[in-house]
Design an enzyme around this catalytic site. Structure first.
Site, PDB file in Angstrom:
ATOM      1  N   PHE A  63      -7.230   6.454   1.286  1.00 44.42           N
ATOM      2  CA  PHE A  63      -7.135   5.996  -0.096  1.00 44.42           C
ATOM      3  C   PHE A  63      -6.866   4.500  -0.101  1.00 44.42           C
ATOM      4  O   PHE A  63      -5.911   4.029   0.530  1.00 44.42           O
ATOM      5  CB  PHE A  63      -5.998   6.723  -0.825  1.00 44.42           C
ATOM      6  CG  PHE A  63      -5.814   6.280  -2.251  1.00 44.42           C
ATOM      7  CD1 PHE A  63      -6.594   6.816  -3.259  1.00 44.42           C
ATOM      8  CD2 PHE A  63      -4.865   5.329  -2.580  1.00 44.42           C
ATOM      9  CE1 PHE A  63      -6.433   6.413  -4.583  1.00 44.42           C
ATOM     10  CE2 PHE A  63      -4.698   4.912  -3.892  1.00 44.42           C
ATOM     11  CZ  PHE A  63      -5.483   5.462  -4.894  1.00 44.42           C
ATOM     12  N   ASP A  78      -4.803  -1.470   5.848  1.00 45.61           N
ATOM     13  CA  ASP A  78      -4.205  -1.288   4.532  1.00 45.61           C
ATOM     14  C   ASP A  78      -2.738  -0.889   4.703  1.00 45.61           C
ATOM     15  O   ASP A  78      -2.429   0.248   5.065  1.00 45.61           O
ATOM     16  CB  ASP A  78      -4.977  -0.198   3.785  1.00 45.61           C
ATOM     17  CG  ASP A  78      -4.443   0.068   2.377  1.00 45.61           C
ATOM     18  OD1 ASP A  78      -3.266  -0.254   2.112  1.00 45.61           O
ATOM     19  OD2 ASP A  78      -5.201   0.613   1.552  1.00 45.61           O
ATOM     20  N   LYS A 112       3.243  -2.738  -3.230  1.00 46.30           N
ATOM     21  CA  LYS A 112       4.321  -1.762  -3.397  1.00 46.30           C
ATOM     22  C   LYS A 112       5.699  -2.317  -3.048  1.00 46.30           C
ATOM     23  O   LYS A 112       6.289  -3.076  -3.802  1.00 46.30           O
ATOM     24  CB  LYS A 112       4.013  -0.487  -2.599  1.00 46.30           C
ATOM     25  CG  LYS A 112       2.899   0.366  -3.209  1.00 46.30           C
ATOM     26  CD  LYS A 112       2.757   1.688  -2.502  1.00 46.30           C
ATOM     27  CE  LYS A 112       1.670   2.568  -3.106  1.00 46.30           C
ATOM     28  NZ  LYS A 112       2.051   3.166  -4.391  1.00 46.30           N
TER      29      LYS A 112
END
Length: 408
Positions: A134, A218, A247
């Site tokens: 993702f 990522d 995040k």
């Protein structure tokens, strides 16, 4: 009218029904609109690195807001330059590294996608990504996301991306000199906290270097100390060409970044990418303070140690539903033996525990990096109660089915 009715009327439906209305947070706890207290082991999906309302976060936000919030990227500000230098140091880019700031993980991965295209040019049209990984929900990052069900409503995707299995053998078979880049998540969080096979990142680095392709990691969910290293790629002892972060870097303030290494740092040139808000003084000041506190309090080490403590404690729960624990540091997935993860999450909320189910057979735990013995003891008590609630329901259901069959 209730808040649920307000949300159902006024908010887009892409997130589904909201599970609670939270009005206050402190440390690892949340309070809802009715005054009920919850232990938060989701931390905004690995965002609230320092927990809620941490004094360092609050002070940085207030002080910078009272000084200078935003001037656009036509100009530089001290917090922007200080954060860029800090990220380069923590990632180990050396002097040649560079940082692009955006507002989210998706924006960081969009920048990485464009970096790959700049590297590829006309001669390297292929980009490789992993099945079930993702990378975001924008049109560009969705094209990198190896989940066909997510892509299907928005086809056609941006072309050129191919999905491969997460094995060194599949990567070696797919790589050639027409590949611009390989995108990887070091831990597939949305897939159920799935680790890459041992040695995968080392093999990916060797193979991409051999073929002249970029290795882009990522680190949106795994960065900022979450896995017990500043960035998860550091467990493998490799140097990628670029990483993306967001995040936990902002600790609750929206910020994302692309960090480049070596020759990849020279691919962007004026006009090839930009962001109005990315890297503004307010966001970079808060992120700098959050990362500074993670360093000062040695929370990277705490994530490693508390992760092992948490893993051991979970495996000590007497329950046939718990099948194992995956992940690193404070990014953990509890594997269940039955597809009842959503039921466990609902039971946990009733008991005052906030967790998440990325799929039907996994519970995801991403608490604040500040947790200690008190929070872990409370978590185990609440998880045990939640699991037993679901086990009792399963037994009742099985008994009911048996009773029905007996009278059929």
């Amino acid at each position: 009218m209730t808040w649920q009715e307000d949300a159902g009327r006024d908010l887009v439906r892409s997130f589904g029904e909201r599970m609670a209305m939270f009005v206050r947070g402190e440390g690892s706890h949340l309070w809802d609109a009715d005054g009920k207290r919850y232990l938060d082991f989701l931390a905004g999906i690995a965002v609230d690195s320092l927990g809620h309302a941490h004094p360092v976060f609050v002070a940085a936000l207030a002080n910078q807001a009272a000084t200078l919030a935003h001037v656009s990227n036509y100009f530089a500000t001290p917090p922007q330059l200080e954060l860029a230098a800090r990220l380069k140091r923590l990632a180990g880019t050396g002097e040649s590294g560079r940082v692009y700031f955006g507002n989210s993980g998706a924006e960081a991965n969009e920048a990485a996608f464009k970096l790959a295209r700049l590297h590829g040019g006309a001669g390297r049209p292929r980009i490789l990504a992993l099945k079930d990984a993702f990378h975001g929900r924008t049109m560009g990052t969705l094209a990198l996301t190896g989940k066909p069900w997510m892509q299907e409503p928005f086809l056609p995707m941006t072309p050129g991306v191919e999905f491969i299995d997460s094995t060194a053998e599949a990567l070696e078979a797919a790589l050639d000199d027409r590949v611009a880049a390989l995108f990887v998540e070091p831990v597939k969080g949305e897939a159920g906290v799935i680790d890459l096979p041992d040695g995968y990142l080392q093999a990916a680095r060797e193979l991409t270097a051999r073929h002249g392709a970029l290795l882009i990691v990522d680190e949106i969910q795994t960065g900022a100390g979450r896995t017990g290293e500043w960035f998860a790629f550091q467990h493998a002892g490799i140097t990628p060409d670029a990483i993306t972060v967001a995040k936990g870097v902002g600790g609750g303030f929206p910020i994302g970044a692309l960090i480049t290494f070596g020759a990849a740092s020279d691919l962007f040139y004026p006009g090839t990418h930009g962001s109005t808000f990315g890297g503004n003084a307010l966001g970079t000041a808060v992120a700098g303070a959050v990362l500074g506190e993670i360093e000062r309090a040695d929370l990277v080490r705490n994530a490693a140690e508390r992760g092992e403590q948490l893993r051991t404690a979970i495996l000590g729960i007497e329950s046939d539903l718990i099948g194992g624990v995956r992940g690193r540091g404070l990014l953990l997935g509890v594997a269940l033996t039955h597809p009842v993860a959503k039921a466990v999450v609902a039971a946990a909320q009733e008991h005052g525990l906030v967790i998440n189910a990325p799929n039907d057979e996994t519970l995801r735990l991403v608490p604040a990096l500040t947790i200690g013995d008190v929070e872990i003891d409370e978590f185990i008590e609440l998880l045990t109660a939640s699991v037993r609630t679901v086990e009792d329901a399963l037994l009742l259901e099985a008994h009911s089915d048996t009773h029905t069959e007996a009278h059929a």
